[in-house]
Design a protein around this motif. Structure first.
Motif, PDB file in Angstrom:
ATOM      1  N   LEU A 166     -14.345  18.482 -44.329  1.00  0.00           N
ATOM      2  CA  LEU A 166     -14.216  18.946 -42.944  1.00  0.00           C
ATOM      3  C   LEU A 166     -13.604  20.338 -42.898  1.00  0.00           C
ATOM      4  N   ALA A 167     -12.553  20.554 -43.671  1.00  0.00           N
ATOM      5  CA  ALA A 167     -11.899  21.871 -43.674  1.00  0.00           C
ATOM      6  C   ALA A 167     -12.859  22.953 -44.158  1.00  0.00           C
ATOM      7  N   LEU A 202     -18.100  27.597 -42.419  1.00  0.00           N
ATOM      8  CA  LEU A 202     -19.500  27.778 -42.804  1.00  0.00           C
ATOM      9  C   LEU A 202     -20.407  27.965 -41.590  1.00  0.00           C
ATOM     10  N   PRO A 203     -21.526  28.663 -41.804  1.00  0.00           N
ATOM     11  CA  PRO A 203     -22.552  28.676 -40.752  1.00  0.00           C
ATOM     12  C   PRO A 203     -23.029  27.240 -40.510  1.00  0.00           C
ATOM     13  N   LEU A 204     -23.521  26.967 -39.329  1.00  0.00           N
ATOM     14  CA  LEU A 204     -23.862  25.614 -38.920  1.00  0.00           C
ATOM     15  C   LEU A 204     -24.795  24.904 -39.903  1.00  0.00           C
ATOM     16  N   TYR A 246     -23.866  21.494 -42.030  1.00  0.00           N
ATOM     17  CA  TYR A 246     -24.663  20.262 -41.995  1.00  0.00           C
ATOM     18  C   TYR A 246     -25.109  19.852 -43.396  1.00  0.00           C
ATOM     19  N   ASP A 247     -25.518  20.824 -44.203  1.00  0.00           N
ATOM     20  CA  ASP A 247     -25.929  20.516 -45.579  1.00  0.00           C
ATOM     21  C   ASP A 247     -24.776  19.915 -46.374  1.00  0.00           C
ATOM     22  N   LEU A 248     -23.591  20.505 -46.242  1.00  0.00           N
ATOM     23  CA  LEU A 248     -22.415  19.996 -46.946  1.00  0.00           C
ATOM     24  C   LEU A 248     -22.084  18.578 -46.491  1.00  0.00           C
ATOM     25  N   ALA A 249     -22.089  18.341 -45.197  1.00  0.00           N
ATOM     26  CA  ALA A 249     -21.796  17.010 -44.670  1.00  0.00           C
ATOM     27  C   ALA A 249     -22.836  15.996 -45.135  1.00  0.00           C
ATOM     28  N   SER A 250     -24.098  16.403 -45.169  1.00  0.00           N
ATOM     29  CA  SER A 250     -25.155  15.499 -45.630  1.00  0.00           C
ATOM     30  C   SER A 250     -24.951  15.108 -47.082  1.00  0.00           C
TER      31      SER A 250
END
Length: 105
Positions: free
Chosen positions: A56-57, A62-64, A68-72
């Motif tokens: 989350l931090a 990051l750009p949106l 999203y890629d990181l969270a995925s």
């Protein structure tokens, strides 16, 4: 932007309404609310919490599309671990989960 540029002070209720904070509670109920939240968090997978906080931090800078890629990637990795399997099994079995704190499948 309004508060940044004007220095305008807002109430806790307005901060909650505009999404600046999650919720506002009266001061006399604050300790009880903190206890409720910590009790709830303590029932969750320690591994998911420990790994989720830095993700989350990192996302915040990051750009949106990269966020999203990181969270995925994090969610897919988490879905492959023991705690995810245990959480699903516990839910389906209508019992409390027994977290392993182990990333392995």
């Amino acid at each position: 932007l309004d508060m940044l540029l004007t220095g305008r002070m807002i109430s806790a209720e307005e901060a909650a309404r505009i999404g600046l904070i999650n919720e506002s509670v009266p001061e006399q109920k604050l300790e009880d609310r903190v206890d409720e939240l910590t009790d709830l968090i303590s029932t969750k997978s320690p591994l998911a919490i420990a790994e989720g906080k830095p993700v989350l931090a990192t996302q915040l800078g990051l750009p949106l599309h990269e966020a999203y890629d990181l969270a995925s990637r994090y969610m897919v990795d988490g879905a492959l671990g023991n705690d995810c399997i245990e959480g699903i099994d516990a839910f389906l079995s209508k019992r409390n989960p027994m977290w392993t704190k182990d990333r392995e499948k």
